[in-house]
Design a protein around this motif. Structure first.
Motif, PDB file in Angstrom:
ATOM      1  N   UNK A 124       0.817  -1.230  -0.008  1.00 60.03           N
ATOM      2  CA  UNK A 124       0.204   0.050   0.148  1.00 60.03           C
ATOM      3  C   UNK A 124       0.916   1.120   0.038  1.00 60.03           C
ATOM      4  N   UNK A 125       0.470   2.363  -0.680  1.00 62.92           N
ATOM      5  CA  UNK A 125       1.295   3.651  -0.869  1.00 62.92           C
ATOM      6  C   UNK A 125       0.353   4.609  -0.497  1.00 62.92           C
ATOM      7  N   UNK A 126       0.851   5.416   0.367  1.00 65.95           N
ATOM      8  CA  UNK A 126       0.013   6.468   0.892  1.00 65.95           C
ATOM      9  C   UNK A 126       0.686   7.801   0.759  1.00 65.95           C
ATOM     10  N   UNK A 127      -0.065   8.949   0.393  1.00 65.39           N
ATOM     11  CA  UNK A 127       0.112  10.142   0.413  1.00 65.39           C
ATOM     12  C   UNK A 127      -0.648  11.008   1.589  1.00 65.39           C
ATOM     13  N   UNK A 128      -0.134  11.806   2.487  1.00 74.43           N
ATOM     14  CA  UNK A 128      -0.684  12.494   3.396  1.00 74.43           C
ATOM     15  C   UNK A 128      -0.221  14.114   2.852  1.00 74.43           C
ATOM     16  N   UNK A 159       4.883  15.566  -2.647  1.00 78.22           N
ATOM     17  CA  UNK A 159       4.338  16.308  -3.852  1.00 78.22           C
ATOM     18  C   UNK A 159       4.467  17.684  -3.353  1.00 78.22           C
ATOM     19  N   UNK A 160       4.719  18.449  -4.598  1.00 77.27           N
ATOM     20  CA  UNK A 160       5.091  19.804  -4.204  1.00 77.27           C
ATOM     21  C   UNK A 160       3.642  20.608  -3.784  1.00 77.27           C
ATOM     22  N   UNK A 161       2.616  19.978  -3.854  1.00 82.54           N
ATOM     23  CA  UNK A 161       1.723  20.703  -3.200  1.00 82.54           C
ATOM     24  C   UNK A 161       1.901  20.720  -1.711  1.00 82.54           C
ATOM     25  N   UNK A 162       2.607  19.965  -0.732  1.00 80.65           N
ATOM     26  CA  UNK A 162       2.902  20.220   0.410  1.00 80.65           C
ATOM     27  C   UNK A 162       3.536  21.566   0.702  1.00 80.65           C
ATOM     28  N   UNK A 168       6.554  19.310   5.880  1.00 81.05           N
ATOM     29  CA  UNK A 168       7.867  18.692   5.398  1.00 81.05           C
ATOM     30  C   UNK A 168       7.469  17.469   4.714  1.00 81.05           C
ATOM     31  N   UNK A 169       8.230  17.371   3.540  1.00 77.17           N
ATOM     32  CA  UNK A 169       7.970  16.072   2.794  1.00 77.17           C
ATOM     33  C   UNK A 169       8.429  14.935   3.514  1.00 77.17           C
ATOM     34  N   UNK A 305       0.598  22.660 -15.855  1.00 72.72           N
ATOM     35  CA  UNK A 305       0.382  23.881 -15.296  1.00 72.72           C
ATOM     36  C   UNK A 305       0.063  23.481 -13.781  1.00 72.72           C
ATOM     37  N   UNK A 306       1.044  23.866 -12.958  1.00 69.43           N
ATOM     38  CA  UNK A 306       1.182  23.640 -11.428  1.00 69.43           C
ATOM     39  C   UNK A 306       0.236  24.522 -10.638  1.00 69.43           C
ATOM     40  N   UNK A 307       0.030  25.925 -11.304  1.00 68.69           N
ATOM     41  CA  UNK A 307      -0.746  26.976 -10.822  1.00 68.69           C
ATOM     42  C   UNK A 307      -1.446  27.732 -11.769  1.00 68.69           C
ATOM     43  N   UNK A 308      -2.546  28.688 -11.250  1.00 69.54           N
ATOM     44  CA  UNK A 308      -3.153  29.514 -12.096  1.00 69.54           C
ATOM     45  C   UNK A 308      -2.267  30.096 -12.942  1.00 69.54           C
ATOM     46  N   UNK A 309      -1.180  30.746 -12.622  1.00 68.35           N
ATOM     47  CA  UNK A 309      -0.190  31.682 -13.242  1.00 68.35           C
ATOM     48  C   UNK A 309       0.504  30.853 -14.128  1.00 68.35           C
ATOM     49  N   UNK A 310       0.583  29.632 -14.515  1.00 71.05           N
ATOM     50  CA  UNK A 310       1.129  28.833 -15.592  1.00 71.05           C
ATOM     51  C   UNK A 310       0.121  28.249 -16.366  1.00 71.05           C
ATOM     52  N   UNK A 311      -1.290  28.797 -16.545  1.00 65.96           N
ATOM     53  CA  UNK A 311      -1.831  28.303 -17.374  1.00 65.96           C
ATOM     54  C   UNK A 311      -1.753  28.616 -18.715  1.00 65.96           C
ATOM     55  N   UNK A 312      -1.489  29.846 -19.052  1.00 67.70           N
ATOM     56  CA  UNK A 312      -1.157  30.377 -20.359  1.00 67.70           C
ATOM     57  C   UNK A 312       0.005  29.549 -21.174  1.00 67.70           C
TER      58      UNK A 312
END
Length: 396
Positions: A124-128, A159-162, A168-169, A305-312
């Motif tokens: 099992x692999x988990x991401x918190x 994940x970079x979302x952390x 802390x990753x 696109x990791x963020x709204x600023x990268x959408x274009x």
């Protein structure tokens, strides 16, 4: 005493819509909170209890809702009920006789915000990925060990979302044995070697299972180009359906090595298999200049696109590869094209493909719309859960 979050006047509609996120701008005040991730009561300006959630002190998403029933007690038994509910759903939608790699818990969409749990055979692999799940990590891990009886539980909270949560990753064994460098799993009776310690996401693109299976309908005796192929998911399905020739492109030599091992694992011949290590954009332009043609092209790029600023910028990238692919297809060829960027909406992705079609000078018909596999359900009140968009197109 439980801490509390009081919403600004008029923001109760967030709770009424059953959306699981409360952003910082909707909050009037926070009282009696001592620790990041602890449970808080969400109240209206008049003090009426509305929901129970986990506080995140460093994120724009300040509260992730555990329950809209304020009588619920958030404890180990609460998580057990939620986990069991998610497991029962998977029993209904996954053929476990042919597949032992699938998503068990899909975060907000399984009413456990910030928790990803994937099954890889005996592991099992988990991401918190939120303050609340980190706060309850031990209890959740104990429950998964007890309910699933895995050989091991491995954490991939990398994940970079952390960074947005200022958490802390963390990666490593949480329970039982450490997995081998590559473990063997099976998906729709096709075998794969997976690196759950350092592979993409939790080791494999589980969300493409249904789409990989669909590819088999279009590739018999055809030439196939698999872009951003990673360890060859789409390519193995194409080979199983007797594709005539398969070209794989990926920037990672390690991924291509595993791809070759996956072919060998399934006793598939590597005759007429071409592996190219390189930048997909550059390779596609080279193919265009050489006037190379293919019958089927698969575009499954990483998140642009990791963020709204990268959408274009991301939209330009998606248009570029789709335009190139359309030009490389034989008359009557088929394009499988995807975006896994949550910030690229279905409408925007459709427009990108349409604009690429116009600029390519080809006639492009969308014959099927695609999304993530069924073990990645989407909560009706959480449209953000529908992140994978795709089309099957005929190009003439």
């Amino acid at each position: 005493m439980m801490g509390s979050v009081t919403l600004k006047k008029g923001k109760e509609k967030i709770i009424q819509s059953k959306h699981p996120w409360i952003f910082s701008g909707a909050i009037d005040k926070i009282d009696d909170v001592k620790e990041n991730g602890e449970t808080v009561l969400v109240k209206s300006t008049s003090g009426d209890p509305l929901a129970i959630g986990a506080i995140s002190l460093h994120s724009q998403i300040s509260v992730r809702i555990w329950s809209f029933n304020c009588d619920d007690k958030i404890d180990k038994h609460f998580f057990e009920r939620r986990i069991l509910s998610a497991l029962e759903l998977r029993k209904k939608i996954v053929d476990r006789n042919s597949t032992n790699v699938y998503r068990l818990i899909n975060s907000e969409n399984d009413l456990l915000p910030g928790l990803i749990v994937d099954l890889y055979g005996d592991f099992v692999v988990c991401q918190f990925l939120s303050a609340g799940t980190v706060y309850w990590k031990k209890e959740i891990t104990d429950l998964l060990a007890d309910l699933l009886k895995p050989k091991g539980i491995y954490e991939r909270s990398d994940s970079e979302t952390l960074n947005k949560e200022k958490i802390e990753k963390s990666s490593g064994v949480l329970f039982g044995d450490s997995p081998e460098a590559l473990i063997e799993v099976v998906e729709n009776n096709i075998k794969f070697l997976v690196d759950i310690k350092s592979g993409h996401k939790t080791g494999f693109y589980i969300d493409q299972r249904d789409n990989r299976n669909l590819v088999k309908e279009f590739v018999s005796d055809k030439s196939v180009l698999n872009c951003f192929c990673y360890t060859g998911g789409f390519s193995l399905y194409a080979k199983s359906a007797e594709a005539k020739q398969i070209t794989n492109i990926d920037s990672s030599s390690d991924a291509l090595k595993i791809l070759t091992k996956n072919f060998q694992l399934n006793n598939f011949s590597t005759d007429n298999i071409e592996n190219i290590e390189g930048d997909v954009f550059k390779v596609l332009r080279k193919f265009r200049d050489e006037d190379r043609k293919f019958d089927v092209i698969i575009l499954d790029p990483p998140k642009f696109a990791e963020s709204v600023s990268q959408v274009s910028k991301a939209a330009r990238g998606y248009k570029d590869i789709n335009l190139l692919a359309m030009k490389l297809l034989n008359i009557g060829g088929v394009l499988f094209t995807f975006s896994c960027s949550g910030h690229i909406t279905q409408e925007l992705f459709s427009k990108i493909v349409s604009d690429a079609a116009v600029d390519s000078g080809r006639t492009v018909k969308i014959i099927k719309q695609l999304t993530q596999s069924s073990d990645h359900p989407v909560l009706s009140s959480f449209p953000e859960g529908l992140y994978l968009k795709g089309f099957v197109c005929e190009v003439t």
